[in-house]
Design a protein around this motif. Structure first.
Motif, PDB file in Angstrom:
ATOM      1  N   UNK A  68       0.831  -1.207   0.000  1.00 15.54           N
ATOM      2  CA  UNK A  68       0.000   0.000   0.000  1.00 15.54           C
ATOM      3  C   UNK A  68       0.864   1.255   0.000  1.00 15.54           C
ATOM      4  N   UNK A  69       1.955   1.217   0.744  1.00 18.48           N
ATOM      5  CA  UNK A  69       2.865   2.361   0.767  1.00 18.48           C
ATOM      6  C   UNK A  69       3.451   2.594  -0.619  1.00 18.48           C
ATOM      7  N   UNK A  70       3.827   1.501  -1.288  1.00 18.25           N
ATOM      8  CA  UNK A  70       4.342   1.627  -2.658  1.00 18.25           C
ATOM      9  C   UNK A  70       3.274   2.204  -3.585  1.00 18.25           C
ATOM     10  N   UNK A  71       2.034   1.766  -3.409  1.00 22.01           N
ATOM     11  CA  UNK A  71       0.936   2.269  -4.234  1.00 22.01           C
ATOM     12  C   UNK A  71       0.697   3.753  -3.977  1.00 22.01           C
ATOM     13  N   UNK A  72       0.753   4.159  -2.735  1.00 19.57           N
ATOM     14  CA  UNK A  72       0.572   5.576  -2.392  1.00 19.57           C
ATOM     15  C   UNK A  72       1.693   6.408  -3.015  1.00 19.57           C
ATOM     16  N   UNK A  73       2.913   5.897  -2.930  1.00 22.56           N
ATOM     17  CA  UNK A  73       4.052   6.616  -3.524  1.00 22.56           C
ATOM     18  C   UNK A  73       3.868   6.753  -5.039  1.00 22.56           C
ATOM     19  N   UNK A  74       3.412   5.683  -5.688  1.00 26.30           N
ATOM     20  CA  UNK A  74       3.190   5.731  -7.135  1.00 26.30           C
ATOM     21  C   UNK A  74       2.069   6.716  -7.475  1.00 26.30           C
ATOM     22  N   UNK A  75       1.004   6.696  -6.679  1.00 25.32           N
ATOM     23  CA  UNK A  75      -0.110   7.603  -6.914  1.00 25.32           C
ATOM     24  C   UNK A  75       0.349   9.060  -6.714  1.00 25.32           C
ATOM     25  N   UNK A  76       1.170   9.296  -5.725  1.00 23.65           N
ATOM     26  CA  UNK A  76       1.679  10.645  -5.470  1.00 23.65           C
ATOM     27  C   UNK A  76       2.556  11.114  -6.628  1.00 23.65           C
ATOM     28  N   UNK A  77       3.330  10.203  -7.185  1.00 19.85           N
ATOM     29  CA  UNK A  77       4.168  10.552  -8.346  1.00 19.85           C
ATOM     30  C   UNK A  77       3.310  10.960  -9.525  1.00 19.85           C
ATOM     31  N   UNK A  78       2.187  10.236  -9.744  1.00 21.46           N
ATOM     32  CA  UNK A  78       1.268  10.588 -10.836  1.00 21.46           C
ATOM     33  C   UNK A  78       0.641  11.946 -10.564  1.00 21.46           C
ATOM     34  N   UNK A  79       0.235  12.200  -9.333  1.00 23.20           N
ATOM     35  CA  UNK A  79      -0.382  13.469  -8.971  1.00 23.20           C
ATOM     36  C   UNK A  79       0.620  14.612  -9.187  1.00 23.20           C
ATOM     37  N   UNK A  80       1.867  14.364  -8.833  1.00 18.66           N
ATOM     38  CA  UNK A  80       2.898  15.385  -9.007  1.00 18.66           C
ATOM     39  C   UNK A  80       3.113  15.722 -10.491  1.00 18.66           C
ATOM     40  N   UNK A  81       2.925  14.740 -11.352  1.00 17.79           N
ATOM     41  CA  UNK A  81       3.087  14.974 -12.786  1.00 17.79           C
ATOM     42  C   UNK A  81       1.947  15.818 -13.342  1.00 17.79           C
ATOM     43  N   UNK A  82       0.789  15.693 -12.752  1.00 21.89           N
ATOM     44  CA  UNK A  82      -0.393  16.408 -13.247  1.00 21.89           C
ATOM     45  C   UNK A  82      -0.392  17.776 -12.694  1.00 21.89           C
TER      46      UNK A  82
END
Length: 68
Positions: free
Chosen positions: A54-68
């Motif tokens: 879940x932590x890895x998923x949150x980190x990946x989601x945050x990376x996507x949000x940062x790109x947007x």
């Protein structure tokens, strides 16, 4: 005197049987507790892995949000 000795032997035999029963019960209880401990440990390991995923998923989601 012989009768007293026989009585003492019988009393000790009864006490020995009681102690054997207590030991058997204790051994069974210990086995149950050890099994529960093992199960809890396995459950904790599983939960730890899920938390890491879940932590890895949150980190990946945050990376996507940062790109947007």
């Amino acid at each position: 005197m012989v009768l007293d000795l026989k009585i003492l032997m019988c009393q000790n035999a009864d006490e020995i049987e009681k102690l054997k029963k207590i030991k058997e019960d204790s051994d069974q209880e210990m086995a149950t507790v050890l099994k529960q401990l093992k199960d809890l440990s396995e459950s904790q390991d599983l939960m730890q892995r899920e938390l890491e995923e879940l932590t890895d998923l949150i980190d990946a989601a945050q990376a996507v949000v940062d790109l947007v």
